[in-house]
Design an enzyme around this catalytic site. Structure first.
Site, short mmCIF file in Angstrom:
data_model
loop_
_atom_site.label_atom_id
_atom_site.label_comp_id
_atom_site.label_asym_id
_atom_site.label_seq_id
_atom_site.Cartn_x
_atom_site.Cartn_y
_atom_site.Cartn_z
N TRP A 168 1.00 -0.73 -0.04
CA TRP A 168 0.51 -0.07 -0.54
C TRP A 168 0.74 0.91 -0.32
O TRP A 168 1.40 1.57 1.59
CB TRP A 168 -1.18 0.17 0.91
N HIS A 188 -6.71 1.96 1.57
CA HIS A 188 -7.72 1.27 2.20
C HIS A 188 -9.24 0.95 3.12
O HIS A 188 -8.95 2.05 4.14
CB HIS A 188 -7.01 -0.99 2.22
N ARG A 214 -3.43 6.12 -2.54
CA ARG A 214 -2.39 5.68 -3.14
C ARG A 214 -1.79 6.31 -3.49
O ARG A 214 -2.12 6.72 -4.28
CB ARG A 214 -2.37 4.39 -3.19
N GLN A 228 -14.04 1.85 -1.55
CA GLN A 228 -13.58 0.00 -1.64
C GLN A 228 -15.12 0.25 -0.89
O GLN A 228 -15.80 1.15 -0.17
CB GLN A 228 -12.73 0.16 -1.17
N VAL A 271 -5.97 -11.27 7.82
CA VAL A 271 -6.89 -12.40 6.95
C VAL A 271 -5.49 -13.78 7.32
O VAL A 271 -4.71 -13.91 7.21
CB VAL A 271 -7.79 -12.81 6.06
N ALA A 325 -13.73 -11.70 7.00
CA ALA A 325 -13.39 -9.61 6.05
C ALA A 325 -13.04 -10.23 4.37
O ALA A 325 -13.44 -11.12 4.08
CB ALA A 325 -12.63 -9.53 6.62
N1 DAH Z 1 -7.77 -4.26 1.84
C1 DAH Z 1 -7.09 -4.80 1.03
C2 DAH Z 1 -7.08 -3.95 -0.36
O1 DAH Z 1 -7.21 -3.04 -0.01
C3 DAH Z 1 -8.48 -5.65 0.40
C4 DAH Z 1 -8.88 -6.80 1.56
C5 DAH Z 1 -8.14 -7.87 1.07
C6 DAH Z 1 -10.25 -6.79 1.99
C7 DAH Z 1 -8.95 -8.74 1.86
C8 DAH Z 1 -9.95 -7.28 3.58
C9 DAH Z 1 -9.54 -9.02 3.29
O2 DAH Z 1 -10.97 -7.45 4.48
O3 DAH Z 1 -9.81 -9.84 3.97
O4 DAH Z 1 -5.60 -4.18 -1.09
#
Ligand code: DAH
Length: 357
Positions: A168, A188, A214, A228, A271, A325
């Site tokens: 990120w 995010h 970003r 998002q 996760v 999630a």
């Molecule tokens: N936050 C991640 C991104 O911006 C995307 C994401 C991936 C969110 C896995 C989640 C997850 O909640 O479980 O790339």
């Protein structure tokens, strides 16, 4: 006040002859072309200080015989001029109507359509996505766009100096505390997982929409700002079957009932296990085309089971509670739905693009 009115026509001298007044009044009246000019004419001749009115006032000073003679004449002139005003007024009104008819204004024609705005394609897709999750029992909540490092990274198991941060590229806020920059534009929507779990107890079912930022060079698939939607479900007995069922249902509602879904291992620090959701390419039906990079599959989102360390850190008993999630990019979904080939079109404010949706 009468004194402040600028007389449009010269005021008379007292011994002006009635004949002079008459001929000038009638010739002036001939030049009158609209209602305003007519009123100025009326004031100049027949008003309280008008030329004829003055003559009538002056009658009192005349000897009796002459008063009668001039008075008769003046009164007749007054009636004549009043009649002329009425006639002129009627004629002006008439010619306005005639002008309308001559221009053939059709007052029954409908007016030109007013330009009306519409929802931005991102907003349209965002609403469809939220509707889908709301119908499955999720609540919509929101969080801040300016975020603490702690929520955006630390609490999501992305420590300072850990290579995972490279996933990120971050826009930092120019604010220092204790020699560090603890604020950023959220990269995010995942920090809201922590915010929500800190504030509530399970069961939790939420979706969190919002803008993310970003520090990135833009190209057809990358923008420095995007939208998002984060999803989070925490409860007793939540398993990967719930995650799969929920996301498969989502994919079919947004991309069509025949969609096949597949989950593949992926890494996200917050996760375990982490995965990506793919759908079979709805353009080529899986044969391979440009949109699916000839693989037959299209990546839609990232997801996984909430890491037990995160549950413990917010004070939940990870033996009792589990959760899943997911996070998805709305622009990417809108691009797939509408066949948009360049993400930069969304925020270039070109109406030729925007008005197509
Ligand atoms: N936050 C991640 C991104 O911006 C995307 C994401 C991936 C969110 C896995 C989640 C997850 O909640 O479980 O790339």
């Amino acid at each position: 006040m009468a004194a402040s009115l600028t007389p449009a026509l010269p005021m008379p001298s007292d011994n002006e002859s009635l004949e002079e007044i008459e001929s000038q009044a009638l010739s002036d009246l001939g030049a009158v072309a609209d209602g305003d000019a007519l009123e100025r004419w009326r004031v100049a001749y027949l008003g309280r200080r008008g030329r004829l009115t003055r003559v009538l006032r002056g009658l009192a000073d005349l000897p009796l015989e002459e008063r009668k003679r001039v008075g008769d004449k003046a009164n007749r002139l007054k009636q004549e001029l009043e009649g002329a005003v009425r006639e002129k007024r009627a004629r002006l009104a008439m010619s306005a109507t005639e002008a309308l008819i001559a221009e053939r204004i059709d007052v029954t024609l409908p007016g030109p359509p007013l330009p009306s705005g519409r929802l931005h394609p991102t907003t349209q897709t965002l609403r469809d996505v939220l509707d889908c999750f709301v119908s499955m029992g999720f609540q919509v909540v929101e969080g801040p766009e300016i975020e603490w490092d702690r929520y955006n990274f630390e609490a999501l198991r992305i420590p300072r100096d850990h290579p995972a941060r490279d996933m990120w590229d971050t826009l930092w806020i120019d604010y220092e505390k204790d020699g560090e920059r603890p604020m950023l534009l959220r990269t995010h929507t995942s920090p809201n997982q922590i915010r929500i779990m800190e504030q509530t107890q399970p069961p939790i079912r939420v979706v969190v929409p919002g803008k993310c930022y970003r520090y990135e060079a833009t190209d057809p698939t990358h923008e420095w700002m995007m939208t998002q939607v984060e999803g989070l479900a925490v409860d007793e007995g939540i398993s990967m079957a719930d995650l799969k069922g929920t996301l498969a249902e989502f994919a079919r509602r947004i991309f069509g009932p025949d969609r096949k879904v597949a989950f593949r291992c992926d890494y996200f620090p917050f996760v375990e296990p982490g995965m990506e959701l793919r759908i079979d390419c709805f353009l080529c039906g899986g044969d391979g085309c440009r949109t699916c990079s000839r693989t037959g599959w299209i990546e839609i989102l990232g997801a996984g089971m909430v890491h037990p360390e995160i549950l413990e850190a917010v004070g939940y008993d990870s033996e009792r509670y589990t959760g899943f999630a997911f996070g998805l990019g709305i622009e990417r979904i809108a691009m797939l739905r509408h066949g948009i080939e360049d993400i930069r079109l969304f925020y270039a404010n070109d109406l030729r693009f925007l008005s197509q949706f």
